[in-house]
Motif scaffolding. Structure first.
Motif, PDB file in Angstrom:
ATOM      1  N   GLU A  20     -14.370  -2.536 -74.782  1.00 48.69           N
ATOM      2  CA  GLU A  20     -12.952  -2.622 -75.144  1.00 48.69           C
ATOM      3  C   GLU A  20     -12.709  -2.072 -76.552  1.00 48.69           C
ATOM      4  O   GLU A  20     -11.663  -1.445 -76.813  1.00 48.69           O
ATOM      5  N   ALA A  21     -13.643  -2.279 -77.440  1.00 48.70           N
ATOM      6  CA  ALA A  21     -13.489  -1.802 -78.815  1.00 48.70           C
ATOM      7  C   ALA A  21     -13.425  -0.279 -78.906  1.00 48.70           C
ATOM      8  O   ALA A  21     -13.003   0.263 -79.939  1.00 48.70           O
ATOM      9  N   SER A  22     -13.819   0.414 -77.846  1.00 49.88           N
ATOM     10  CA  SER A  22     -13.811   1.880 -77.842  1.00 49.88           C
ATOM     11  C   SER A  22     -12.568   2.460 -77.171  1.00 49.88           C
ATOM     12  O   SER A  22     -12.496   3.674 -76.972  1.00 49.88           O
ATOM     13  N   ARG A  23     -11.604   1.606 -76.840  1.00 52.06           N
ATOM     14  CA  ARG A  23     -10.420   2.087 -76.121  1.00 52.06           C
ATOM     15  C   ARG A  23      -9.697   3.199 -76.896  1.00 52.06           C
ATOM     16  O   ARG A  23      -9.327   4.227 -76.328  1.00 52.06           O
ATOM     17  N   ALA A  24      -9.493   3.006 -78.198  1.00 50.64           N
ATOM     18  CA  ALA A  24      -8.782   4.018 -78.995  1.00 50.64           C
ATOM     19  C   ALA A  24      -9.553   5.332 -79.033  1.00 50.64           C
ATOM     20  O   ALA A  24      -8.950   6.419 -79.063  1.00 50.64           O
ATOM     21  N   TYR A  25     -10.877   5.231 -79.020  1.00 54.41           N
ATOM     22  CA  TYR A  25     -11.715   6.432 -79.007  1.00 54.41           C
ATOM     23  C   TYR A  25     -11.421   7.282 -77.770  1.00 54.41           C
ATOM     24  O   TYR A  25     -11.231   8.503 -77.850  1.00 54.41           O
ATOM     25  N   PHE A  26     -11.357   6.639 -76.614  1.00 57.41           N
ATOM     26  CA  PHE A  26     -11.112   7.388 -75.376  1.00 57.41           C
ATOM     27  C   PHE A  26      -9.661   7.846 -75.270  1.00 57.41           C
ATOM     28  O   PHE A  26      -9.380   8.873 -74.652  1.00 57.41           O
ATOM     29  N   GLU A  27      -8.750   7.081 -75.853  1.00 54.86           N
ATOM     30  CA  GLU A  27      -7.359   7.548 -75.889  1.00 54.86           C
ATOM     31  C   GLU A  27      -7.252   8.838 -76.692  1.00 54.86           C
ATOM     32  O   GLU A  27      -6.506   9.754 -76.335  1.00 54.86           O
ATOM     33  N   ARG A  28      -8.005   8.935 -77.795  1.00 58.46           N
ATOM     34  CA  ARG A  28      -8.013  10.162 -78.592  1.00 58.46           C
ATOM     35  C   ARG A  28      -8.627  11.322 -77.808  1.00 58.46           C
ATOM     36  O   ARG A  28      -8.113  12.444 -77.833  1.00 58.46           O
ATOM     37  N   VAL A  60     -15.818  11.368 -88.137  1.00 53.28           N
ATOM     38  CA  VAL A  60     -16.400  11.132 -89.460  1.00 53.28           C
ATOM     39  C   VAL A  60     -16.128   9.697 -89.901  1.00 53.28           C
ATOM     40  O   VAL A  60     -17.037   8.992 -90.367  1.00 53.28           O
ATOM     41  N   ALA A  61     -14.875   9.246 -89.755  1.00 57.13           N
ATOM     42  CA  ALA A  61     -14.501   7.894 -90.178  1.00 57.13           C
ATOM     43  C   ALA A  61     -15.282   6.830 -89.418  1.00 57.13           C
ATOM     44  O   ALA A  61     -15.630   5.776 -89.972  1.00 57.13           O
ATOM     45  N   GLN A  62     -15.575   7.099 -88.141  1.00 51.90           N
ATOM     46  CA  GLN A  62     -16.305   6.138 -87.312  1.00 51.90           C
ATOM     47  C   GLN A  62     -17.822   6.287 -87.439  1.00 51.90           C
ATOM     48  O   GLN A  62     -18.577   5.621 -86.729  1.00 51.90           O
ATOM     49  N   LYS A  63     -18.266   7.190 -88.329  1.00 46.46           N
ATOM     50  CA  LYS A  63     -19.700   7.427 -88.596  1.00 46.46           C
ATOM     51  C   LYS A  63     -20.446   7.840 -87.337  1.00 46.46           C
ATOM     52  O   LYS A  63     -21.554   7.374 -87.061  1.00 46.46           O
ATOM     53  N   ARG A  64     -19.818   8.753 -86.570  1.00 45.34           N
ATOM     54  CA  ARG A  64     -20.437   9.242 -85.343  1.00 45.34           C
ATOM     55  C   ARG A  64     -21.109  10.610 -85.528  1.00 45.34           C
ATOM     56  O   ARG A  64     -21.670  11.148 -84.583  1.00 45.34           O
TER      57      ARG A  64
END
Length: 457
Positions: free
Chosen positions: A293-301, A437-441
């Motif tokens: 669930e914490a990755s929802r915004a990632y997939f929306e992007r 970058v902000a998410q340190k990926r």
């Protein structure tokens, strides 16, 4: 305590390599093939360095610059002699068995590719059909193609630099896939490449499936940054990233994508570019994006970026499932059943997806230089599948600059890559990269200095 094992240490194959002929050994030792032997040495070091927390190939090679490996030919076979090898590959002076298997798999694939693919003259590697044949032959030689086994191999993509919650979720998805009899193929490294395999081992154990497949596919440029994790029981080294990606989509029956960085986006654009080709419109290929669930915004992007640059049609080729590992497994199972029915209908092979049309732009090796990156055509005037190919190369350049030795050196000598294109593409791309970058990926290091510069036209 030193992280190097005092040597030399000699090891022999253990069911991972057919005996090499004197000619094959001579090929590796011939001074005219010194680059081939150096490739083998670096890949061998990467395998021995399993469990490292470095994802910088150049740093790995510098740290172990005194590592040496020698091939000893005997009538009964071969031995490898290792000097200054990473101590983590050994227990009480004995090499860990899985690492030994990986080491000889590396030797097998590098010798075979050089002698039977590159130098034999049997393949024209500028011809799309011959490139696919070469991929087939390398996989067949590695004995990973199983003729009569119905579709059950799920490719899992995702980053090595992921959060603990994302890693745990990838294990849960692997567990649910394993419970349903599916097997796992990944890029063989840590993070989201290891998690699904680890979860699947438990699912398989509960179902008493003792022939679990944990296939890892790598290539010389990336293997030092993403060394094979210890769960991989079949390892294949393809000659370059393009053939590695083709191997994934030819041998796999469906793909699950977990959160990741630019390498994961390179994979996404590769597959979507192929699936958007008009010749593949009716070909079933299940593709799921998933994370906690914490990755929802990632997939929306991701979804917003893909639709903005590739068009609304791209939505039809994937489904996003967040926070529900069991649903991911059920959806993939349904997808594989559709693949099974289709292969029966068209009399297609289960073990290799010959019918998938791959445009030459996805097959030709792209070795990123500043000149080549600056010439990329990032324009909305291109058909979506062609634009995806150009974007894939842009991401490939960033991957190389982040973790691959040659790419790191290119940026050190000439500065960041300059990516030019339509502002309607580069503006959402900049937002996407800023998020990564902000998410340190981008890298495992705490600080990341961008290796690229976007220049909208």
């Amino acid at each position: 305590m030193s992280d190097l094992l005092n040597g030399p240490i000699q090891i022999t194959p253990d069911g991972a390599l057919e005996v090499l002929s004197k000619k094959e050994v001579a090929l590796l030792l011939d001074s005219a093939h010194s680059e081939l032997f150096e490739t083998f040495r670096k890949c061998a070091l990467a395998v021995l360095n399993c469990g490292t927390h470095l994802d910088d190939s150049k740093a790995v090679f510098e740290r172990y610059r005194d590592f040496a490996i020698h091939i000893r030919q005997q009538e009964r076979g071969i031995k490898l002699e290792l000097v200054n090898a990473p101590a983590s590959a050994f227990v009480d002076g004995q090499m860990i068995r899985g690492i030994r298997e990986h080491l000889f798999a590396v030797l097998r694939d590098i010798v075979y590719t050089s002698q039977q693919i590159v130098e034999s003259g049997a393949f024209d590697l500028n011809c799309p059909g011959d490139i696919t044949d070469a991929v087939f032959h390398i996989l067949r030689n590695a004995q990973v193609l199983i003729p009569h086994r119905p579709p059950d191999l799920v490719v899992c993509w995702g980053g090595h630099a992921i959060s603990p919650a994302e890693y745990d979720y990838s294990k849960q998805v692997g567990y649910e896939l394993g419970l349903r009899g599916m097997h796992i193929c990944t890029g063989c490294g840590p993070g989201a490449m290891k998690g699904p395999m680890k979860g699947a081992t438990i699912g398989h154990a509960k179902q008493r499936l003792y022939d679990g497949r944990y296939l890892g596919i790598s290539e010389p440029g990336i293997i030092a940054a993403e060394p094979p994790n210890p769960i991989v029981n079949q390892l294949v080294i393809m000659p370059d990233i393009e053939k590695r990606l083709e191997a994934f989509v030819r041998v796999g029956h469906g793909v699950v994508v977990f959160p990741g960085g630019v390498g994961t986006f390179e994979e996404i654009l590769y597959l979507l570019g192929i699936l958007l080709h008009p010749a593949n419109d009716d070909l079933p290929f299940p593709l799921l994006f998933t994370g906690p669930e914490a990755s929802r915004a990632y997939f929306e992007r991701i979804n917003a970026f893909l639709v903005q640059v590739l068009g609304e049609k791209v939505r039809t080729r994937y489904r996003i499932v967040v926070g529900d590992a069991a649903t991911v497994a059920r959806e993939m199972q349904k997808g594989l059943q559709a693949v099974h029915r289709y292969r029966i209908k068209v009399h297609g092979a289960y073990y290799f997806n010959w019918r998938l049309v791959i445009d030459p732009a996805f097959q030709q090796p792209f070795l990123p230089t500043h000149e080549k990156v600056a010439r990329l055509r990032l324009s909305l005037d291109l058909p979506p599948h062609e634009l995806a190919a150009e974007l894939r190369r842009a991401f490939s350049a960033i991957v190389a600059a982040n973790v691959k030795e040659l790419g790191i050196l290119e940026v050190e000598h000439h500065g960041p890559f300059e990516i030019r294109g339509d502002c309607r593409i580069l503006e959402p791309l900049q937002r996407l990269l800023d998020d990564l970058v902000a998410q340190k990926r981008m890298k495992l290091a705490d600080h990341y200095e961008p290796t690229y510069r976007l220049i909208p036209s």
